[in-house]
Design a protein around this motif. Structure first.
Motif, PDB file in Angstrom:
ATOM      1  N   VAL A 286      71.651 -62.676 144.441  1.00  0.00           N
ATOM      2  CA  VAL A 286      72.042 -61.446 145.127  1.00  0.00           C
ATOM      3  C   VAL A 286      71.717 -61.523 146.613  1.00  0.00           C
ATOM      4  N   HIS A 287      70.493 -61.924 146.934  1.00  0.00           N
ATOM      5  CA  HIS A 287      70.086 -61.931 148.345  1.00  0.00           C
ATOM      6  C   HIS A 287      70.853 -62.975 149.149  1.00  0.00           C
ATOM      7  N   LEU A 288      71.175 -64.090 148.572  1.00  0.00           N
ATOM      8  CA  LEU A 288      71.987 -65.083 149.281  1.00  0.00           C
ATOM      9  C   LEU A 288      73.405 -64.560 149.501  1.00  0.00           C
ATOM     10  N   GLN A 289      73.983 -63.944 148.483  1.00  0.00           N
ATOM     11  CA  GLN A 289      75.335 -63.394 148.617  1.00  0.00           C
ATOM     12  C   GLN A 289      75.360 -62.267 149.644  1.00  0.00           C
ATOM     13  N   GLN A 290      74.319 -61.455 149.684  1.00  0.00           N
ATOM     14  CA  GLN A 290      74.237 -60.389 150.678  1.00  0.00           C
ATOM     15  C   GLN A 290      74.241 -60.935 152.099  1.00  0.00           C
ATOM     16  N   ARG A 291      73.727 -62.149 152.257  1.00  0.00           N
ATOM     17  CA  ARG A 291      73.621 -62.750 153.586  1.00  0.00           C
ATOM     18  C   ARG A 291      74.817 -63.616 153.943  1.00  0.00           C
TER      19      ARG A 291
ATOM     20  N   ALA B 158      72.461 -55.435 135.351  1.00  0.00           N
ATOM     21  CA  ALA B 158      72.951 -54.584 136.454  1.00  0.00           C
ATOM     22  C   ALA B 158      72.903 -55.337 137.775  1.00  0.00           C
ATOM     23  N   TYR B 159      71.821 -56.068 138.023  1.00  0.00           N
ATOM     24  CA  TYR B 159      71.739 -56.866 139.251  1.00  0.00           C
ATOM     25  C   TYR B 159      72.815 -57.938 139.262  1.00  0.00           C
ATOM     26  N   ALA B 160      73.075 -58.559 138.106  1.00  0.00           N
ATOM     27  CA  ALA B 160      74.109 -59.595 138.031  1.00  0.00           C
ATOM     28  C   ALA B 160      75.498 -59.004 138.289  1.00  0.00           C
TER      29      ALA B 160
ATOM     30  N   GLY C 235      80.915 -60.536 145.408  1.00  0.00           N
ATOM     31  CA  GLY C 235      81.767 -61.719 145.507  1.00  0.00           C
ATOM     32  C   GLY C 235      81.187 -62.958 144.861  1.00  0.00           C
ATOM     33  N   GLY C 236      79.975 -62.867 144.310  1.00  0.00           N
ATOM     34  CA  GLY C 236      79.385 -64.016 143.630  1.00  0.00           C
ATOM     35  C   GLY C 236      80.047 -64.270 142.289  1.00  0.00           C
TER      36      GLY C 236
END
Length: 410
Positions: free
Chosen positions: A19-24, A206-208, A215-216
């Protein structure tokens, strides 16, 4: 099938990293052999432990060691056949658990723990999972004044050192708040800043789902096929990525060993079972029976009873003797009804001898990153681990000093 990063492992830690990588702004593939949240992250007490600044230490007093050596304790059991392989790890665990070393570890560990609630709440809000969140803390209950006094002295020290918030409940107040608990309990200690979750698997899911909304992409695949620089086989085909993250929990050392890393990772296994309630009984918050060594937690499926630790080979057959031993005691503490699961669930906690996770870059390969070894706090530390590692990977200012969690400390 080309991505910036492939994250191996779709438990709480791996999903949070993704999640954090995709957010960035990175394109991320998340790969596991099962759907997200169906291994270690599936079965736990659902605690987000803001008070957990001191990770669980190895006992050092002779009386406790002798009790555990007899292998009849309710909170810790071991497989004798596993001991020759585990003894070097346990010695190092015992070494790091000395009071002064444990205090030094807490100073580093607390830099992650202080963010655990806020980082979870941010992801809970973003993923729309507010219905799973229970605020207000959790309880340790006591059967003896001696244990109660000892725990209160300890939490007063934690409060002075790290701002751990708590309140003491006498027997009368405990009965008002949890009237279904046994009246033999003398009182309780509540960690008021902690949160808890009514379904840990649903939270990871939910996080997934939020990760996919960003977009992940999630794939079923085999992490053991990971090859530099960097590719992995999935049911949808071969994935290629510029970087890879190993977040496979108790199986992380299997993949890292194939790449030349010899890391001191061991597992603490644990079991849970869900129960109905009888006579209209209600449990309002998670409760730890401190002196016996089990926890009961209100979950979406029922009351979840979780055991202490079992020391064994990671994939050894299940031996739920602890669950069978504590169930009658738990029934006397709270009116549990019928078992709701077909069989006890078995989970595995990945542990390092210094009680701290491994978070950061590998040293033998470029663009290989590690995020595992969280022991009892995988659920607690998943989102802050994801943020810290993502900031390191994109070259941003990290939220906490990553140096204590480096892989080459071993």
């Amino acid at each position: 099938m080309k991505f910036d990063t492939v994250v191996l492992g779709a438990g709480m830690v791996g999903v949070s990293v993704a999640v954090h990588l995709q957010q960035r702004g990175l394109s991320v593939a998340l790969v596991d052999r099962k759907a997200p949240g169906n291994e270690t992250s599936f079965g736990n007490a659902g605690l987000i432990q803001r008070e957990g600044v001191y990770p669980y230490a190895f006992p050092r007093d002779p009386a406790t060691l002798l009790r555990y050596a007899r292998n009849r304790s309710l909170d810790v059991r071991y497989h004798p056949r596993a001991m020759p392989k585990l003894l070097p790890f346990l010695y190092r665990y015992w070494y790091h658990s000395r009071a002064d070393r444990h205090s030094a570890i807490a100073r580093s560990y607390s830099t992650l723990i202080e963010h655990c609630v806020s980082e979870h709440r941010a992801l809970i809000a973003a993923s729309g999972a507010q219905a799973l969140l229970r605020t207000g803390g959790w309880l340790k209950v006591f059967r003896s004044a001696r244990k109660q006094d000892s725990e209160l002295r300890q939490v007063e020290r934690w409060s002075a050192e790290y701002g751990v918030a708590f309140e003491a409940l006498d027997a009368a107040r405990l009965r008002r708040e949890e009237p279904s608990l046994s009246h033999a309990l003398l009182g309780a200690l509540r960690y008021t800043d902690a949160d808890s979750i009514s379904d840990p698997n649903a939270l990871v899911t939910a996080y997934a789902r939020y990760f996919e909304q960003l977009g992940g992409r999630i794939f079923i695949g085999d992490a053991m096929t990971l090859e530099p620089q960097w590719s992995v086989n999935t049911e949808a085909g071969r994935i290629d990525a510029r970087s890879a993250v190993v977040a496979l929990g108790p199986w992380s050392d299997t993949v890292s060993a194939r790449l030349g890393y010899r890391l001191p990772l061991a597992v603490k296994r644990g079991y849970h079972m869900h129960y109905s309630t009888v006579d209209g009984a209600r449990l309002n918050q998670p409760v730890l029976d401190t002196e016996i060594g089990y926890m009961i937690t209100p979950m979406a499926r029922g009351i979840r009873l979780t055991t202490g630790a079992e020391l064994a080979a990671c994939d050894a057959p299940a031996t739920p003797v602890q669950l069978d031993a504590i169930e009658p005691i738990a029934r006397n503490t709270f009116p549990l009804g019928a078992r709701l699961d077909e069989r006890p669930w078995l989970g595995r906690r990945p542990c390092t001898p210094d009680m701290m996770p491994i978070i950061g870059p590998a040293k033998l390969h470029k663009e290989l990153w590690f995020a595992f070894g969280h022991a009892h706090h995988g659920l607690t530390l998943g989102p802050i681990t994801g943020r810290l590692l993502a900031e390191m990977m994109v070259g941003a200012e990290p939220v906490a000093d990553p140096f204590p969690f480096r892989v080459d400390r071993f």
